[in-house]
Design an enzyme around this catalytic site. Structure first.
Site, PDB file in Angstrom:
ATOM      1  N   ASP A 101       0.784  -1.333   0.081  1.00 43.00           N
ATOM      2  CA  ASP A 101       0.026   0.139  -0.002  1.00 43.00           C
ATOM      3  C   ASP A 101       0.924   1.268  -0.002  1.00 43.00           C
ATOM      4  OD1 ASP A 101      -2.735   1.396   0.456  1.00 43.00           O
ATOM      5  OD2 ASP A 101      -3.064  -0.573   1.268  1.00 43.00           O
ATOM      6  N   ASP A 207      -3.682   4.305  -2.413  1.00 40.67           N
ATOM      7  CA  ASP A 207      -4.738   4.831  -1.460  1.00 40.67           C
ATOM      8  C   ASP A 207      -5.306   6.130  -2.005  1.00 40.67           C
ATOM      9  OD1 ASP A 207      -5.896   4.380   1.158  1.00 40.67           O
ATOM     10  OD2 ASP A 207      -5.269   6.221   1.637  1.00 40.67           O
ATOM     11  N   GLU A 257      -6.944   2.993  -5.684  1.00 36.67           N
ATOM     12  CA  GLU A 257      -8.282   2.990  -5.184  1.00 36.67           C
ATOM     13  C   GLU A 257      -8.839   4.135  -5.712  1.00 36.67           C
ATOM     14  OE1 GLU A 257     -10.543   3.285  -0.651  1.00 36.67           O
ATOM     15  OE2 GLU A 257      -8.533   4.311  -1.169  1.00 36.67           O
ATOM     16  N   HIS A 318     -10.893  -4.268   3.350  1.00 37.83           N
ATOM     17  CA  HIS A 318     -10.914  -3.839   4.773  1.00 37.83           C
ATOM     18  C   HIS A 318     -11.803  -2.678   5.293  1.00 37.83           C
ATOM     19  CE1 HIS A 318      -8.116  -1.073   2.746  1.00 37.83           C
ATOM     20  NE2 HIS A 318      -8.125  -0.431   3.961  1.00 37.83           N
ATOM     21  N   ASP A 319     -12.418  -2.072   4.202  1.00 36.75           N
ATOM     22  CA  ASP A 319     -13.262  -1.008   4.510  1.00 36.75           C
ATOM     23  C   ASP A 319     -14.666  -1.318   4.396  1.00 36.75           C
ATOM     24  OD1 ASP A 319     -11.012   0.755   4.869  1.00 36.75           O
ATOM     25  OD2 ASP A 319     -10.987   1.155   2.720  1.00 36.75           O
TER      26      ASP A 319
HETATM   27  C1  GLC Z   1      -8.454   4.270   1.968  1.00 35.51           C
HETATM   28  C2  GLC Z   1      -8.343   3.002   2.864  1.00 35.51           C
HETATM   29  C3  GLC Z   1      -8.859   3.572   4.202  1.00 35.51           C
HETATM   30  C4  GLC Z   1      -8.295   4.433   4.975  1.00 35.51           C
HETATM   31  C5  GLC Z   1      -8.567   5.846   3.976  1.00 35.51           C
HETATM   32  C6  GLC Z   1      -7.541   6.629   4.413  1.00 35.51           C
HETATM   33  O1  GLC Z   1      -9.793   4.500   1.753  1.00 35.51           O
HETATM   34  O2  GLC Z   1      -8.791   2.029   2.188  1.00 35.51           O
HETATM   35  O3  GLC Z   1      -8.913   2.267   5.119  1.00 35.51           O
HETATM   36  O4  GLC Z   1      -8.965   4.786   6.071  1.00 35.51           O
HETATM   37  O5  GLC Z   1      -8.027   5.594   2.837  1.00 35.51           O
HETATM   38  O6  GLC Z   1      -6.311   6.433   4.228  1.00 35.51           O
END
Ligand code: GLC
Length: 514
Positions: A101, A207, A257, A318-319
């Site tokens: 990541d 991210d 993402e 994980h979200d």
């Molecule tokens: C992304 C991650 C998440 C995190 C956010 C801030 O959405 O997947 O887990 O809290 O970014 O970094």
């Protein structure tokens, strides 16, 4: 001449590991890198090609590692740089690629860059973050809000009393946004990529990639138009990131993402072929369980990006709530078949191959700021009757509760059960590995019966998925032999006519045509 093999990130399957919850090697109840290395054979036996590690960098853990205070060191909770090297080496020895990541939109407020930046308006690093004078009435400079809404909408701005200005944070106040308009920030973050590429990682999950471009004038968001993300400047920035990856040999990859809930907005991130290699599609991830909805979404995305671009598909991370909790245990088997048979790179989230459900977390044990603890519960490796209450995850007290179903759903229990979710995943992955049509073939959806999503791959295979909790006629065109069904005990090799085939409740089938 042999055909050029396609890069691993097109033909392979990626498995996401959340390091806190995979394996704990030192008994402190929190997973770590050595604990992951010790479990790599699970991935080999499962049949995936690559793993993605959620952040393991130095962090005060306000957002469990997505608040990075040192991008080029490992947090002591997870181990050391030597442990990271050992993990990469152990994966590579087994033929597994490793992506890590990379969190470029923000850092921790304890990062030395931010400590310098907030120290004074004159500091050379002031421009590395987004500082603005107060807006009207001494309030925030604009109407942007933080992406964490669990505690109600909060402004994306916090006042720094000492210097009298607000700083931008798209997430927690402990996660100040870097200023990507500042060339020195871009260079410094590119160097972070180089640091990990030098250590041998095969790529990155980026991210909130769409947030690297924001309106430099910081004008208010308007209904239907967010200026806080997806600004045109994001595209050259992603192109520059790709060029950094191309400084290194091997097929290094970036998957973004790109959390845009509109496929037309998402497609430009993929279409040109010179930015991200892959994007996560959150329209798909957030769909309700409906055959018509999935067909329309996949058809639309395939059409928007065209045959040259390569989709990626995931239904969990994980979200988000677990697949088996959102859709139910029966549909979760169909969802696995869907994910592993579409045209594109599948991403699996740890534990979905076990059909794990969200784990209820009592209020006194809640630790996440955004309600995501239930999906992050540790992996049950062994039944507690054999391995104790840590279920092979830990010998200590786990940081989040382990599923109360561990006795039944533990990986070692499912491995010996021909009808288990784990076995279904292994069979699907083995089939995918052996079939060029599944890995690389074209996609064409087929008209099918009500509640059935059917499609053809590479002209050689057909997939028919019953989204209903009762029997349904497939009513699609095509004849052949049954290769695999989600229904335990189905007869592989049986002759199938998709026009006539009766699918059981929550049954999906893969058929070899001809
Ligand atoms: C992304 C991650 C998440 C995190 C956010 C801030 O959405 O997947 O887990 O809290 O970014 O970094």
């Amino acid at each position: 001449m042999a055909p050029t093999p396609s890069p691993w990130w097109r033909s392979g399957v990626v498995y996401q590991i959340y390091p806190r919850s995979f394996g704990d090697s030192d008994g402190d109840g929190v997973g770590d890198l050595a604990g992951i290395t010790a479990r790599l054979d699970h991935l080999v036996e499962l049949g995936v090609d690559a793993l993605w590690l959620s952040p393991f960098y130095r962090s005060p853990m306000a957002d469990f590692g997505y608040d990075v205070s040192d991008h080029t060191d490992v947090d002591p909770t997870f181990g050391t740089l030597a442990d990271a090297d050992a993990l990469v080496a152990g994966a590579h020895e087994r033929g597994l690629r490793v992506i890590v990541d990379w969190v470029p939109n923000h850092t921790s407020d304890r990062h030395e860059w931010f400590i310098a930046s907030r120290s004074s308006r004159e500091d050379p690093k002031r421009s590395w973050y987004v500082w603005r004078d107060p807006g009207p009435g001494a309030g925030p400079p604009n109407n942007w809000t933080s992406n964490f809404a669990l505690r109600g909408e909060i402004p994306a701005w916090t006042l720094d009393e000492r210097t009298g200005q607000f700083y931008l944070h798209s997430f927690l106040p402990e996660q100040p946004d870097l200023n990507w308009d500042e060339p020195a920030v871009r260079e410094a973050m590119h160097d972070v990529l180089r640091f990990w590429l030098d250590r041998g990682v095969d790529g990155f999950r980026i991210d909130v990639a769409h947030a690297l471009g924001k309106d430099p004038e910081l004008l208010d968001n308007e209904p239907g138009r967010s200026r806080h993300q997806d600004w045109p400047s994001v595209h050259p920035r992603l192109q520059a990131i790709r060029r950094v990856l191309e400084e290194f040999d091997g097929d290094r990859m970036a998957v973004g993402e790109v959390y845009l809930l509109d496929q037309e907005a998402l497609a430009p991130y993929l279409r040109t072929g010179d930015e991200l290699h892959l994007v996560h599609n959150f329209v798909f991830l957030n769909l309700p369980w409906s055959a018509a909805g999935f067909r329309a979404t996949v058809d639309e995305f395939e059409q928007l990006v065209g045959p040259g671009a390569w989709p990626a598909w995931c239904l969990g991370n994980h979200d988000h709530a677990r697949i088996a909790s959102r859709y139910g245990p029966g549909p979760a088997r169909v969802a696995a078949m869907l994910l592993l048979t579409l045209r594109g790179t599948p991403f699996l989230f740890q534990g979905d191959e076990l059909g794990l459900q969200d784990v209820a977390v009592p209020s006194e044990r809640v630790v996440d700021v955004d309600g995501r603890d239930p999906v992050r519960a540790p992996i049950p490796w062994e039944p507690p009757s054999r391995a104790g209450s840590g279920a092979g995850f830990t010998t200590g007290e786990p940081w989040l509760p382990i599923t109360p179903e561990a006795e039944r759903v533990a990986a070692s229990v499912q491995a010996g059960d021909p009808e288990s979710m784990l076995t279904l995943h292994r069979e699907l992955l083995a089939l995918r590995r052996s079939s060029a049509a599944l890995r690389e073939g074209s996609y064409r959806s087929l008209d099918a019966g009500e509640a059935v999503f059917a499609f053809e791959r590479g002209g050689e295979l057909a997939v028919a998925l019953n989204f209903a909790p009762e029997r349904r006629r497939a009513r699609a065109s095509g004849r052949g032999r049954l290769l695999l069904s989600t229904r335990p005990g189905a007869q592989a090799g049986a002759e199938v006519d998709l026009a006539e085939l009766e699918l059981g409740a929550d049954e999906g089938v893969i058929v070899a045509l001809g």
